[in-house]
Design a protein around this motif. Structure first.
Motif, PDB file in Angstrom:
ATOM      1  N   ARG A  53     -17.193   0.308  -5.028  1.00 32.53           N
ATOM      2  CA  ARG A  53     -15.501  -0.526  -5.274  1.00 32.53           C
ATOM      3  C   ARG A  53     -15.297  -0.562  -6.047  1.00 32.53           C
ATOM      4  N   ARG A  54     -15.738  -0.729  -6.912  1.00 31.59           N
ATOM      5  CA  ARG A  54     -14.888  -0.236  -8.916  1.00 31.59           C
ATOM      6  C   ARG A  54     -14.710   0.710  -8.975  1.00 31.59           C
ATOM      7  N   GLU A  55     -15.524   1.897  -8.346  1.00 32.93           N
ATOM      8  CA  GLU A  55     -14.763   3.432  -8.844  1.00 32.93           C
ATOM      9  C   GLU A  55     -13.502   3.633  -8.169  1.00 32.93           C
ATOM     10  N   ILE A  56     -13.189   3.259  -6.429  1.00 30.20           N
ATOM     11  CA  ILE A  56     -12.183   3.065  -5.623  1.00 30.20           C
ATOM     12  C   ILE A  56     -11.258   2.623  -6.025  1.00 30.20           C
ATOM     13  N   LEU A  57     -11.599   1.509  -6.640  1.00 28.87           N
ATOM     14  CA  LEU A  57     -10.262   0.383  -7.463  1.00 28.87           C
ATOM     15  C   LEU A  57      -9.891   1.093  -8.649  1.00 28.87           C
ATOM     16  N   ILE A  58     -10.427   1.806  -9.811  1.00 27.14           N
ATOM     17  CA  ILE A  58      -9.593   2.392 -10.220  1.00 27.14           C
ATOM     18  C   ILE A  58      -9.242   3.796 -10.143  1.00 27.14           C
ATOM     19  N   ARG A  59      -9.697   3.629  -9.074  1.00 27.78           N
ATOM     20  CA  ARG A  59      -8.896   5.353  -9.202  1.00 27.78           C
ATOM     21  C   ARG A  59      -7.283   5.451  -7.781  1.00 27.78           C
ATOM     22  N   CYS A  60      -7.269   4.225  -6.699  1.00 30.97           N
ATOM     23  CA  CYS A  60      -6.670   3.396  -6.402  1.00 30.97           C
ATOM     24  C   CYS A  60      -5.637   3.640  -7.426  1.00 30.97           C
ATOM     25  N   MET A  61      -5.708   2.538  -8.850  1.00 27.39           N
ATOM     26  CA  MET A  61      -4.811   2.002  -9.582  1.00 27.39           C
ATOM     27  C   MET A  61      -4.159   2.796  -9.733  1.00 27.39           C
ATOM     28  N   HIS A 101      -1.152   3.125 -12.748  1.00 25.81           N
ATOM     29  CA  HIS A 101      -1.277   1.886 -13.775  1.00 25.81           C
ATOM     30  C   HIS A 101      -2.524   2.675 -14.693  1.00 25.81           C
ATOM     31  N   LYS A 102      -2.540   2.806 -15.882  1.00 28.17           N
ATOM     32  CA  LYS A 102      -3.320   3.231 -16.510  1.00 28.17           C
ATOM     33  C   LYS A 102      -4.821   1.772 -17.165  1.00 28.17           C
ATOM     34  N   VAL A 103      -5.296   2.527 -15.886  1.00 24.52           N
ATOM     35  CA  VAL A 103      -6.430   1.577 -15.987  1.00 24.52           C
ATOM     36  C   VAL A 103      -7.833   2.474 -17.012  1.00 24.52           C
ATOM     37  N   LEU A 104      -8.456   1.697 -17.139  1.00 24.08           N
ATOM     38  CA  LEU A 104      -9.615   3.049 -18.146  1.00 24.08           C
ATOM     39  C   LEU A 104     -11.220   2.621 -17.459  1.00 24.08           C
ATOM     40  N   ALA A 105     -11.305   1.853 -17.150  1.00 25.30           N
ATOM     41  CA  ALA A 105     -12.280   1.361 -16.759  1.00 25.30           C
ATOM     42  C   ALA A 105     -12.419  -0.282 -16.281  1.00 25.30           C
ATOM     43  N   ASP A 123     -15.040  -7.891  -8.886  1.00 24.78           N
ATOM     44  CA  ASP A 123     -14.125  -9.367  -9.848  1.00 24.78           C
ATOM     45  C   ASP A 123     -13.841  -8.833 -10.883  1.00 24.78           C
ATOM     46  N   GLU A 124     -14.611  -8.879 -11.768  1.00 25.74           N
ATOM     47  CA  GLU A 124     -14.255  -8.355 -12.927  1.00 25.74           C
ATOM     48  C   GLU A 124     -12.816  -8.129 -12.912  1.00 25.74           C
ATOM     49  N   PRO A 125     -12.047  -8.227 -14.329  1.00 31.66           N
ATOM     50  CA  PRO A 125     -10.662  -8.193 -14.993  1.00 31.66           C
ATOM     51  C   PRO A 125     -10.627  -6.135 -15.005  1.00 31.66           C
ATOM     52  N   LEU A 140      -9.189  -1.730   0.281  1.00 28.84           N
ATOM     53  CA  LEU A 140      -9.353  -0.771   0.260  1.00 28.84           C
ATOM     54  C   LEU A 140      -9.969  -0.384  -0.241  1.00 28.84           C
ATOM     55  N   ALA A 141     -11.167  -0.584  -1.021  1.00 29.18           N
ATOM     56  CA  ALA A 141     -12.210  -0.737  -1.798  1.00 29.18           C
ATOM     57  C   ALA A 141     -12.868  -0.730  -1.315  1.00 29.18           C
ATOM     58  N   GLU A 142     -13.320  -2.348  -0.590  1.00 29.73           N
ATOM     59  CA  GLU A 142     -13.395  -3.392   0.623  1.00 29.73           C
ATOM     60  C   GLU A 142     -13.990  -2.866   1.179  1.00 29.73           C
ATOM     61  N   GLN A 143     -12.953  -2.295   2.125  1.00 29.12           N
ATOM     62  CA  GLN A 143     -13.451  -1.546   3.549  1.00 29.12           C
ATOM     63  C   GLN A 143     -14.146  -0.303   3.160  1.00 29.12           C
TER      64      GLN A 143
END
Length: 122
Positions: A105-113, A118-122, A22-24, A45-48
């Motif tokens: 979840r964090r890895e899936i979230l970053i790759r999905c974004m 979107h330019k997501v770094l971490a 849940d961190e930004p 998606l990551a939660e599933q």
């Protein structure tokens, strides 16, 4: 023995509350249009994909803890030792499963974004 079991369950409950998922997200530059909508969809998606990780960790921990509890029984009360071992093992397994699920979840979230542009770094 009841106090030991309740103490272990309380520790598991508190440990399960921490969630870096849940961190930004750290982005490169300003957020693009649709960032928040995409973020919500990617979190879902990551939660599933990671719901069962915590459950399987708890089950594996309970089995291993029960076996260790029986094997380590010195006073001949194998049933109580197995139960305590299973409770402690399931707690540890659930915490490990929660940690692994959080990382996944964090890895899936970053790759999905990133996949949505979107330019997501971490």
């Amino acid at each position: 023995m009841t106090k030991v079991i309740l103490g272990c369950l309380a520790a598991v409950a508190l440990g399960a509350c921490s969630n870096s998922f849940d961190e930004p997200l750290l982005t490169d530059g300003p957020q693009q249009i649709g960032f928040q909508a995409d973020l919500g969809a990617c979190r879902a998606l990551a939660e599933q994909h990671t719901e069962k990780t915590v459950q399987s960790g708890a089950v594996q921990g309970a089995v291993i803890g029960g076996i260790i509890g029986v094997a380590d029984s010195k006073d001949g009360d194998r049933v109580d030792d197995a139960l305590v071992g299973a409770v402690i093992g399931s707690g540890i397994g659930a915490l490990e499963g929660a940690s692994e699920a959080d990382e996944a979840r964090r890895e899936i979230l970053i790759r999905c974004m990133q996949g949505r542009g979107h330019k997501v770094l971490a």
